[in-house]
Design an enzyme around this catalytic site. Structure first.
Site, mmCIF file in Angstrom:
data_model
loop_
_atom_site.group_PDB
_atom_site.id
_atom_site.type_symbol
_atom_site.label_atom_id
_atom_site.label_comp_id
_atom_site.label_asym_id
_atom_site.label_seq_id
_atom_site.Cartn_x
_atom_site.Cartn_y
_atom_site.Cartn_z
ATOM 1 N N TRP A 56 38.851 33.286 30.686
ATOM 2 C CA TRP A 56 38.207 34.523 30.245
ATOM 3 C C TRP A 56 38.823 35.012 28.947
ATOM 4 O O TRP A 56 38.114 35.345 28.001
ATOM 5 C CB TRP A 56 38.310 35.623 31.313
ATOM 6 C CG TRP A 56 37.407 36.775 30.990
ATOM 7 C CD1 TRP A 56 36.127 36.960 31.442
ATOM 8 C CD2 TRP A 56 37.672 37.864 30.098
ATOM 9 N NE1 TRP A 56 35.583 38.100 30.904
ATOM 10 C CE2 TRP A 56 36.512 38.682 30.065
ATOM 11 C CE3 TRP A 56 38.773 38.240 29.321
ATOM 12 C CZ2 TRP A 56 36.425 39.845 29.294
ATOM 13 C CZ3 TRP A 56 38.690 39.399 28.547
ATOM 14 C CH2 TRP A 56 37.527 40.189 28.538
ATOM 15 N N ASP A 83 41.820 26.829 32.802
ATOM 16 C CA ASP A 83 40.903 27.520 33.698
ATOM 17 C C ASP A 83 39.650 27.942 32.947
ATOM 18 O O ASP A 83 39.695 28.217 31.746
ATOM 19 C CB ASP A 83 41.632 28.763 34.246
ATOM 20 C CG ASP A 83 40.699 29.877 34.687
ATOM 21 O OD1 ASP A 83 40.377 29.925 35.888
ATOM 22 O OD2 ASP A 83 40.309 30.717 33.848
ATOM 23 N N TYR A 88 31.882 33.140 32.368
ATOM 24 C CA TYR A 88 32.773 33.829 31.429
ATOM 25 C C TYR A 88 32.111 33.954 30.055
ATOM 26 O O TYR A 88 31.759 32.958 29.424
ATOM 27 C CB TYR A 88 34.094 33.085 31.283
ATOM 28 C CG TYR A 88 35.039 33.239 32.456
ATOM 29 C CD1 TYR A 88 34.855 34.210 33.431
ATOM 30 C CD2 TYR A 88 36.140 32.386 32.594
ATOM 31 C CE1 TYR A 88 35.717 34.331 34.500
ATOM 32 C CE2 TYR A 88 37.021 32.512 33.658
ATOM 33 C CZ TYR A 88 36.803 33.479 34.613
ATOM 34 O OH TYR A 88 37.671 33.593 35.673
ATOM 35 N N GLN A 202 42.394 29.921 44.790
ATOM 36 C CA GLN A 202 42.938 30.777 43.742
ATOM 37 C C GLN A 202 42.852 32.237 44.164
ATOM 38 O O GLN A 202 41.804 32.679 44.654
ATOM 39 C CB GLN A 202 42.173 30.565 42.435
ATOM 40 C CG GLN A 202 42.725 31.321 41.234
ATOM 41 C CD GLN A 202 42.031 30.906 39.949
ATOM 42 O OE1 GLN A 202 41.629 29.744 39.797
ATOM 43 N NE2 GLN A 202 41.901 31.822 39.026
ATOM 44 N N SER A 235 48.763 38.220 37.743
ATOM 45 C CA SER A 235 50.181 38.545 37.891
ATOM 46 C C SER A 235 50.560 39.807 37.122
ATOM 47 O O SER A 235 51.564 40.456 37.444
ATOM 48 C CB SER A 235 51.057 37.372 37.429
ATOM 49 O OG SER A 235 50.840 37.081 36.062
ATOM 50 N N LEU A 236 49.762 40.181 36.111
ATOM 51 C CA LEU A 236 50.007 41.421 35.359
ATOM 52 C C LEU A 236 49.080 42.549 35.804
ATOM 53 O O LEU A 236 49.016 43.586 35.163
ATOM 54 C CB LEU A 236 49.831 41.184 33.855
ATOM 55 C CG LEU A 236 50.726 40.138 33.190
ATOM 56 C CD1 LEU A 236 50.481 40.124 31.686
ATOM 57 C CD2 LEU A 236 52.192 40.391 33.489
#
Length: 340
Positions: A56, A83, A88, A202, A235-236
């Site tokens: 993305w 990925d 997207y 995922q 993760s952020l």
């Protein structure tokens, strides 16, 4: 409460042990060439970099030449896992990635993953052929069902023919491995698990997830038990609307966020890279990565707990605002239905 604390303590210890085992499984030969560690992708036998370039964000880079340069640099630096997804940027992410991989033999360096958004057989065939064309490749290494976010999605992919079509594509050599993704709820992931012998799954893996509708607690152990390669994301904090929310809101530092996720028993972590600066930062964090100690993880989790337990930083789990437009339409949701 004491029993719950004991359960969490046991899980933490087993999680760290599994994470350490993954670290020990690192491909030292590949790591020695570029300094970027590799891990096994579940039972596939494939070895992928511990960080994966997110599709993305690379599609959000305005300068096409810069986006291609970022991807080439990532591959040259040992980030061999890319990925993407059919929807997207309305296919723009796949198109720019296809251009980059078609140059100078870069496709051979890349373990390429993209995602199918359809739930029916006809749509699945269409999405696959379009993805292959955009990505300028004859085969997709890993094809995942995208955004399994709704309770009826696991049933739909079977009842409407998408899974059967994916298996035909695998038999025809157009895809090599099959998985699924989702960011909504652990219980939907668990409902999806028995539908097929999946190669990958995922899901969100971050410091807040530990305290709120946790994929780490509920899905990761089940996937690991089956030998399914777990791919982490967000993760952020995730969400295109607020890039790096956990860092922006000072919940944790970029390194703490990445290292925590990589200390969990996962195969790789998808990271959003939209500039050369961010690429270099993530490469540096990955190269310096060492599994966090149990004590350091406990301290970090305790520190973030006050802002993690109510889901304020993971609203992709509790609202449909962050679901892709294609999937909202698929489930006949209007803009009014998902108004924030």
């Amino acid at each position: 409460m004491e029993k719950q604390d004991d359960t969490r303590r046991t899980f933490l210890q087993s999680t760290l042990a599994a994470g350490a085992a993954l670290s020990l499984a690192t491909d030292t030969e590949a790591a020695s060439k570029t300094g970027l560690p590799m891990r096994q992708l579940g039972k596939t036998g494939e070895k992928v970099s511990i960080i994966c370039l997110g599709g993305w964000h690379i599609g959000d880079v305005k300068d096409e030449k810069e986006a291609i340069k970022i991807m080439h640099t990532a591959l040259d630096e040992g980030m061999n896992f890319f990925d993407n997804a059919w929807d997207y940027h309305d296919g723009g992410s796949e198109e720019i990635m296809g251009k980059a991989l078609a140059m100078n033999g870069y496709r051979k360096k890349c373990f390429l993953m993209t995602k199918n958004c359809a739930r029916d057989a006809k749509g699945t065939r269409k999405h696959l052929e379009q993805s292959l064309k955009r990505l300028k490749t004859d085969v997709i290494d890993l094809w995942q069902f995208h955004e399994i976010n709704y309770d009826n999605d696991p049933d739909w992919i079977v009842e409407r023919g998408a899974l059967a079509e994916a298996l035909k594509a695998k038999k025809a050599g157009k895809i090599r491995y099959i998985g699924y993704t989702g960011h909504k709820s652990p219980h939907i992931h668990l409902k999806m698990l028995p539908k097929h012998t999946w190669d990958t799954v995922q899901m969100p893996i971050n410091v807040c997830d530990w305290h709120y509708r946790s994929f780490i607690h509920e899905v990761v152990p089940a996937a690991n038990k089956k030998g399914i390669g777990v791919i982490g994301m967000k993760s952020l904090g995730g969400g295109a609307q607020y890039k790096g929310r956990l860092v922006v809101e000072k919940v944790c530092t970029p390194q703490e966020a990445r290292w925590f996720s990589l200390s969990m028993p996962i195969s790789s972590l998808v990271v959003g890279i939209d500039s050369m600066k961010v690429l270099k930062q993530d490469l540096d964090i990955a190269r310096k990565f060492k599994p966090m100690s149990e004590e350091d993880i406990k301290k970090l989790l305790q520190r973030v707990k006050p802002v993690a337990g109510d889901g304020r930083h993971e609203r992709f789990k509790s609202t449909q605002v962050f679901d892709g437009p294609y999937h909202r339409k698929q489930h006949e949701l209007t803009e009014e239905d998902v108004k924030d």
